[in-house]
Design a protein around this motif. Structure first.
Motif, short mmCIF file in Angstrom:
data_model
loop_
_atom_site.label_atom_id
_atom_site.label_comp_id
_atom_site.label_asym_id
_atom_site.label_seq_id
_atom_site.Cartn_x
_atom_site.Cartn_y
_atom_site.Cartn_z
N ARG A 1 0.85 -1.19 0.00
CA ARG A 1 0.00 0.00 0.00
C ARG A 1 0.89 1.25 0.00
NH1 ARG A 1 -2.71 0.18 5.07
NH2 ARG A 1 -3.86 1.98 4.27
N ASP B 1 -4.17 -8.31 -5.62
CA ASP B 1 -5.55 -8.58 -5.25
C ASP B 1 -6.23 -7.27 -4.83
OD1 ASP B 1 -4.99 -11.23 -5.70
OD2 ASP B 1 -4.85 -11.75 -3.57
N THR B 2 -7.51 -7.18 -5.10
CA THR B 2 -8.33 -6.07 -4.62
C THR B 2 -9.59 -6.64 -3.99
OG1 THR B 2 -9.72 -5.75 -6.58
CG2 THR B 2 -7.52 -4.74 -6.63
N PRO B 3 -10.36 -5.83 -3.26
CA PRO B 3 -11.60 -6.33 -2.68
C PRO B 3 -12.58 -6.88 -3.71
CG PRO B 3 -10.98 -4.26 -1.65
CD PRO B 3 -10.06 -4.45 -2.81
N SER B 4 -12.48 -6.43 -4.96
CA SER B 4 -13.43 -6.87 -5.98
C SER B 4 -13.06 -8.21 -6.59
CB SER B 4 -13.54 -5.82 -7.10
OG SER B 4 -12.29 -5.62 -7.72
#
Length: 235
Positions: free
Chosen positions: A117, A208-211
């Motif tokens: 991040r 990776d992402t939350p989606s």
């Protein structure tokens, strides 16, 4: 207008093809350049990619910063050409004195690999104008010599003049002072960072992402920003 972005290969570069692919996905023409040449082939922007260049065993980027093509890189930087140094390329930029400070072995003495991040601190550079100041992004990171250092005077100038382009969020992976992950020069055309935006340019291959898994594409904005900067400068 077709924007041409040169990607310089040094002996030991391992992300030059990835950088070329990122340039193409962003909508520009990728031009392969060689470290031993003095010809930039008329490109509009430059990328110094990641890897482990020859001479890194002395100090990361120190020998590569003396490569023949670096004379042309310095001249291009002085003319305002957008130049991005990624990981080993960032090390070359500080060794060539195109960016302030230095980079040393990670504080834990280990090679680090993670999806990292970051917070965008400066959205007014050729490579970050597509972001918003304060925006949080995720970019893959992989390095062994990523600890940013500077003396007190240089660090105060970097902070005071807004030259910090990115900071680590959540965890400082390498002990960098002030959580600095990337820098810009005063003019804003030269940017260096340790994480690898070329590894976050296409769904199915990024962080990776939350989606969805591997859906992160934050890195593409770096290259799209530079293309926009070139087009605007030519208008």
């Amino acid at each position: 207008m077709t924007v041409r972005v040169g990607v310089i290969t040094f002996p030991g570069s391992l992300d030059d093809r990835d950088a070329q692919r990122a340039v193409r996905l962003a909508g520009a023409e990728a031009v392969a350049l060689w470290h031993g040449s003095h010809d930039l082939d008329g490109v509009d922007a430059l990328v110094l990619p990641g890897g482990f260049s020859y001479g890194d065993y002395l100090r990361a980027g120190a020998i590569a910063a003396l490569a023949p093509i670096m004379s042309e890189v310095k001249d291009a930087a002085g003319r305002g050409m957008p130049i991005l140094g990624i990981c080993n390329g960032f090390q070359m930029l500080v060794e060539a004195r195109l960016l302030p400070g230095g980079l040393i072995r990670n504080a834990n003495q280990q090679f680090i690999r993670r999806d990292q991040r970051l917070r965008v601190e400066n959205a007014d550079t050729a490579w970050t104008s597509g972001f918003e100041a304060g925006q949080e992004i995720v970019i893959p990171l992989k390095n062994a010599d990523g600890g940013y250092i500077a003396d007190a005077e240089t660090l105060a100038r970097v902070e005071g003049e807004g030259l910090v382009a990115f900071r680590y969020l959540g965890v400082n992976p390498n002990g960098s002072l002030d959580d600095i992950a990337g820098l810009a020069n005063e003019r804003g055309n030269v940017v260096g960072l340790m994480p690898h935006p070329e590894h976050a340019v296409e769904a199915g291959f990024g962080p990776d992402t939350p989606s969805a898994m591997r859906s992160g594409e934050d890195g593409r904005t770096f290259f799209e920003s530079a293309i926009t900067a070139v087009v605007n400068a030519a208008a």
